[in-house]
Design a protein around this motif. Structure first.
Motif, PDB file in Angstrom:
ATOM      1  N   PHE A 124       0.832  -1.209   0.000  1.00  0.00           N
ATOM      2  CA  PHE A 124       0.000   0.000   0.000  1.00  0.00           C
ATOM      3  C   PHE A 124       0.868   1.260   0.000  1.00  0.00           C
ATOM      4  N   GLU A 125       1.908   1.282   0.824  1.00  0.00           N
ATOM      5  CA  GLU A 125       2.765   2.465   0.896  1.00  0.00           C
ATOM      6  C   GLU A 125       3.461   2.725  -0.434  1.00  0.00           C
ATOM      7  N   ARG A 126       3.780   1.679  -1.167  1.00  0.00           N
ATOM      8  CA  ARG A 126       4.395   1.852  -2.488  1.00  0.00           C
ATOM      9  C   ARG A 126       3.442   2.553  -3.447  1.00  0.00           C
ATOM     10  N   THR A 127       2.151   2.237  -3.373  1.00  0.00           N
ATOM     11  CA  THR A 127       1.196   2.925  -4.249  1.00  0.00           C
ATOM     12  C   THR A 127       1.093   4.394  -3.870  1.00  0.00           C
ATOM     13  N   VAL A 128       1.187   4.696  -2.580  1.00  0.00           N
ATOM     14  CA  VAL A 128       1.152   6.096  -2.150  1.00  0.00           C
ATOM     15  C   VAL A 128       2.363   6.846  -2.698  1.00  0.00           C
ATOM     16  N   GLN A 129       3.537   6.235  -2.588  1.00  0.00           N
ATOM     17  CA  GLN A 129       4.750   6.881  -3.073  1.00  0.00           C
ATOM     18  C   GLN A 129       4.730   7.046  -4.593  1.00  0.00           C
ATOM     19  N   ALA A 130       4.108   6.092  -5.300  1.00  0.00           N
ATOM     20  CA  ALA A 130       3.987   6.236  -6.750  1.00  0.00           C
ATOM     21  C   ALA A 130       3.092   7.420  -7.098  1.00  0.00           C
ATOM     22  N   CYS A 131       2.009   7.597  -6.352  1.00  0.00           N
ATOM     23  CA  CYS A 131       1.122   8.740  -6.588  1.00  0.00           C
ATOM     24  C   CYS A 131       1.810  10.049  -6.249  1.00  0.00           C
ATOM     25  N   MET A 132       2.634  10.045  -5.223  1.00  0.00           N
ATOM     26  CA  MET A 132       3.380  11.256  -4.876  1.00  0.00           C
ATOM     27  C   MET A 132       4.398  11.591  -5.964  1.00  0.00           C
ATOM     28  N   SER A 133       5.083  10.587  -6.508  1.00  0.00           N
ATOM     29  CA  SER A 133       6.071  10.836  -7.553  1.00  0.00           C
ATOM     30  C   SER A 133       5.425  11.376  -8.817  1.00  0.00           C
ATOM     31  N   ALA A 134       4.198  10.934  -9.096  1.00  0.00           N
ATOM     32  CA  ALA A 134       3.491  11.380 -10.291  1.00  0.00           C
ATOM     33  C   ALA A 134       2.700  12.664 -10.068  1.00  0.00           C
ATOM     34  N   LYS A 135       2.841  13.276  -8.885  1.00  0.00           N
ATOM     35  CA  LYS A 135       2.132  14.516  -8.546  1.00  0.00           C
ATOM     36  C   LYS A 135       0.611  14.333  -8.510  1.00  0.00           C
ATOM     37  N   VAL A 136       0.159  13.089  -8.364  1.00  0.00           N
ATOM     38  CA  VAL A 136      -1.276  12.844  -8.206  1.00  0.00           C
ATOM     39  C   VAL A 136      -1.716  13.150  -6.779  1.00  0.00           C
ATOM     40  N   ALA A 137      -0.793  13.113  -5.848  1.00  0.00           N
ATOM     41  CA  ALA A 137      -1.052  13.481  -4.457  1.00  0.00           C
ATOM     42  C   ALA A 137       0.062  14.407  -3.989  1.00  0.00           C
ATOM     43  N   LYS A 138      -0.288  15.331  -3.098  1.00  0.00           N
ATOM     44  CA  LYS A 138       0.686  16.277  -2.557  1.00  0.00           C
ATOM     45  C   LYS A 138       0.956  16.056  -1.074  1.00  0.00           C
ATOM     46  N   GLY A 139      -0.032  15.579  -0.317  1.00  0.00           N
ATOM     47  CA  GLY A 139       0.158  15.313   1.098  1.00  0.00           C
ATOM     48  C   GLY A 139       0.146  16.532   1.986  1.00  0.00           C
ATOM     49  N   GLU A 140      -0.259  17.694   1.471  1.00  0.00           N
ATOM     50  CA  GLU A 140      -0.262  18.915   2.273  1.00  0.00           C
ATOM     51  C   GLU A 140      -1.606  19.134   2.970  1.00  0.00           C
ATOM     52  N   ILE A 141      -2.696  18.855   2.274  1.00  0.00           N
ATOM     53  CA  ILE A 141      -4.043  18.975   2.841  1.00  0.00           C
ATOM     54  C   ILE A 141      -4.652  17.584   2.866  1.00  0.00           C
ATOM     55  N   VAL A 142      -5.040  17.112   4.046  1.00  0.00           N
ATOM     56  CA  VAL A 142      -5.553  15.754   4.177  1.00  0.00           C
ATOM     57  C   VAL A 142      -6.906  15.792   4.881  1.00  0.00           C
ATOM     58  N   HIS A 143      -7.701  14.774   4.583  1.00  0.00           N
ATOM     59  CA  HIS A 143      -9.028  14.612   5.177  1.00  0.00           C
ATOM     60  C   HIS A 143      -9.050  13.298   5.947  1.00  0.00           C
ATOM     61  N   VAL A 144      -9.509  13.343   7.178  1.00  0.00           N
ATOM     62  CA  VAL A 144      -9.483  12.185   8.062  1.00  0.00           C
ATOM     63  C   VAL A 144     -10.913  11.764   8.383  1.00  0.00           C
ATOM     64  N   ASP A 145     -11.161  10.471   8.338  1.00  0.00           N
ATOM     65  CA  ASP A 145     -12.485   9.963   8.695  1.00  0.00           C
ATOM     66  C   ASP A 145     -12.359   8.486   9.028  1.00  0.00           C
ATOM     67  N   ALA A 146     -13.377   7.942   9.681  1.00  0.00           N
ATOM     68  CA  ALA A 146     -13.420   6.527  10.043  1.00  0.00           C
ATOM     69  C   ALA A 146     -14.773   5.958   9.649  1.00  0.00           C
ATOM     70  N   SER A 147     -14.810   4.661   9.417  1.00  0.00           N
ATOM     71  CA  SER A 147     -16.044   4.007   8.999  1.00  0.00           C
ATOM     72  C   SER A 147     -16.071   2.594   9.563  1.00  0.00           C
ATOM     73  N   LEU A 148     -17.258   2.141   9.950  1.00  0.00           N
ATOM     74  CA  LEU A 148     -17.424   0.795  10.488  1.00  0.00           C
ATOM     75  C   LEU A 148     -17.532  -0.215   9.350  1.00  0.00           C
ATOM     76  N   ILE A 149     -16.946  -1.371   9.568  1.00  0.00           N
ATOM     77  CA  ILE A 149     -17.012  -2.481   8.619  1.00  0.00           C
ATOM     78  C   ILE A 149     -17.609  -3.684   9.340  1.00  0.00           C
ATOM     79  N   ARG A 150     -18.697  -4.173   8.836  1.00  0.00           N
ATOM     80  CA  ARG A 150     -19.395  -5.301   9.470  1.00  0.00           C
ATOM     81  C   ARG A 150     -18.506  -6.536   9.478  1.00  0.00           C
ATOM     82  N   ALA A 151     -18.382  -7.175  10.644  1.00  0.00           N
ATOM     83  CA  ALA A 151     -17.563  -8.378  10.754  1.00  0.00           C
ATOM     84  C   ALA A 151     -18.247  -9.556  10.075  1.00  0.00           C
ATOM     85  N   ASP A 152     -17.459 -10.534   9.703  1.00  0.00           N
ATOM     86  CA  ASP A 152     -17.973 -11.718   9.008  1.00  0.00           C
ATOM     87  C   ASP A 152     -18.441 -12.753  10.034  1.00  0.00           C
ATOM     88  N   VAL A 153     -19.477 -12.410  10.761  1.00  0.00           N
ATOM     89  CA  VAL A 153     -20.037 -13.303  11.771  1.00  0.00           C
ATOM     90  C   VAL A 153     -21.559 -13.215  11.709  1.00  0.00           C
TER      91      VAL A 153
END
Length: 464
Positions: A124-153
């Motif tokens: 996953f981190e490699r994909t982030v670094q690839a996006c940073m190298s291609a200027k698809v992401a800048k990393g200066e302004i970020v949005h944070v959020d959380a979401s629930l994922i139903r367990a497999d039970v």
């Protein structure tokens, strides 16, 4: 004239590549242009024996199979391998010809167990670094959020925790103090997946066994620059600072602005962001009116570290508690006060107030919320469709609405692969958009994007 097609297929030989049968705009064809896994073999080589045992599946093939499943929304291994058996695009994407037998679905399970979640986080981190190298992401302004994922039970796997019975059995006749708020007397637990915990995302919704995904999304194209999974009962405010620091470490770029919803409006969050010199675009919540004389009517003096009550009397700090300190007034000051009947609790002769450790930061955030600029409002609106939009996309198209396997580590692997698939889609879309630019501008953009696949192409040519 009415045509006729003979359905008998008598071809014995085929010339050409499977790539000729895959449309250029297919998601796997677009992702293949920007996917580079040439580094993976050396990364996992220490997990395999060099001299004994049967040759295992090529690590790149395993990851490409998993990514193909998440890109196409086929997240279960059995169904993925059945689809790969007849899907030409998947066979081409993983490098298998029509005559080759695909790996068994159980091999993917063993690979996940052998590699562990940390290896998939590295992917996953490699994909982030690839996006940073291609200027698809800048990393200066970020949005944070959380979401629930139903367990497999299933609901039948839930059981009520009998805390009192166990405590009495182990107390040997001693008096057992019962406090349902502390012991979790009536709390339900999942027998088949103990890592999942009961949680809900609304007061009017029932509790469900779930995990919680915490994601940090870049502002430019919505690239996911950090993701982590915890149990469902973990509060967002407990891990947000850690996730922001991890995002900055991955991108190597200092963060300037952080946006989040009111679920993160805690004093410790504001204080932590201030100490990191980040601008926090987080709407502060109003203080609940739990007392006729609420805390907001007490004025805090940060210079002298004291509180002043509505009548000007001083409350001084004493013993610390988990999330702050107690401030007490003198009984003599409260004895003749006209607000004593409303301000003091029953049986008390002086006022006691708990103030959080970063209370001044919370006060500053409340004042800043009243003075939000148009840019602040625009950023908060972008947060709602950048960060929440990622969770919706991952759940709708990439199978993240429900856990595929049980256990926290398996859930983390699923989250890492989902985020990797989304980032590769973002990167491939940027490449496609660059092809539509004017010739002069297109060259510089394509040089940055296509350089990501240079090593991958060299490896393929050497192998072919």
């Amino acid at each position: 004239m009415l045509g006729r097609k003979e359905r008998d297929q008598l071809e014995l030989f085929m010339t050409g590549s499977l790539r000729q049968l895959v449309p250029d705009d297919h998601v796997l064809a677009r992702v293949d242009r920007v996917l580079d896994l040439s580094w993976l073999r050396s990364e996992v080589s220490e997990l395999y024996c060099e001299t004994t045992g049967r040759p295992g599946i090529d690590p790149e093939v395993a990851v490409r199979l998993m990514l193909a499943g998440f890109l196409l929304g086929i997240v279960h291994d059995r169904r993925l391998m059945r689809e790969a058996q007849v899907n030409l695009a998947i066979r081409w994407f993983v490098g298998y010809g029509l005559h080759e037998a695909l790996p068994d679905h159980s091999s993917l399970t063993r690979i996940r167990q052998r590699w562990g979640a940390h290896c998939f986080r590295r992917i996953f981190e490699r994909t982030v670094q690839a996006c940073m190298s291609a200027k698809v992401a800048k990393g200066e302004i970020v949005h944070v959020d959380a979401s629930l994922i139903r367990a497999d039970v299933s609901w039948e796997s839930l059981a009520v925790r009998h805390v009192d019975a166990v405590a009495e059995a182990n107390a040997d006749g001693a008096t057992v103090e019962r406090d349902s708020r502390k012991t979790g007397k009536h709390k339900k637990v999942c027998v088949t997946d103990p890592d999942a915990s009961m949680a809900t995302n609304g007061r009017n919704r029932r509790l469900e066994p779930a995990y919680k995904q915490h994601a940090v999304v870049d502002d430019v194209f919505g690239v996911v620059i950090d993701v982590e999974v915890t149990t469902g009962e973990v509060n967002e405010g407990q891990v947000v600072l850690e996730r922001i620091d991890a995002a900055a470490d991955t991108t190597g770029v200092p963060i300037q602005t952080v946006t989040a919803d009111a679920g993160y409006a805690y004093a410790k969050v504001y204080g932590g962001l201030e100490r990191r010199k980040f601008v926090a675009v987080i709407p502060a919540k109003a203080e609940p009116n739990r007392s006729p004389v609420p805390l907001r009517r007490f004025r805090y003096d940060a210079r002298h570290d004291i509180l002043k009550c509505p009548r000007g009397k001083i409350l001084r700090p004493t013993r610390p508690v988990k999330h702050g300190r107690f401030f007490y007034s003198r009984a003599a000051d409260c004895k003749g006060c006209d607000l004593a009947a409303l301000c003091l609790s029953k049986g008390r002769v002086n006022k006691a107030v708990v103030v959080g450790g970063d209370y001044p930061a919370l006060l500053r955030a409340r004042r800043r919320r009243e003075q939000w600029t148009d840019e602040d409002r625009r950023l908060y609106q972008r947060h709602r469709w950048r960060s929440e939009g990622y969770h919706g996309e991952a759940k709708t198209w990439h199978g993240l609405a429900r856990a595929v396997r049980r256990g926290l580590q398996n859930m983390r692997i699923q989250a890492f692969l989902t985020a990797s698939a989304v980032n590769l889609k973002r990167l491939a879309a940027a490449l496609s958009a660059a092809l539509l630019l004017p010739a002069g501008l297109r060259k510089s953009v394509l040089e940055q994007l296509l350089s990501l696949g240079t090593r991958m192409s060299q490896v393929r040519l050497a192998a072919g």
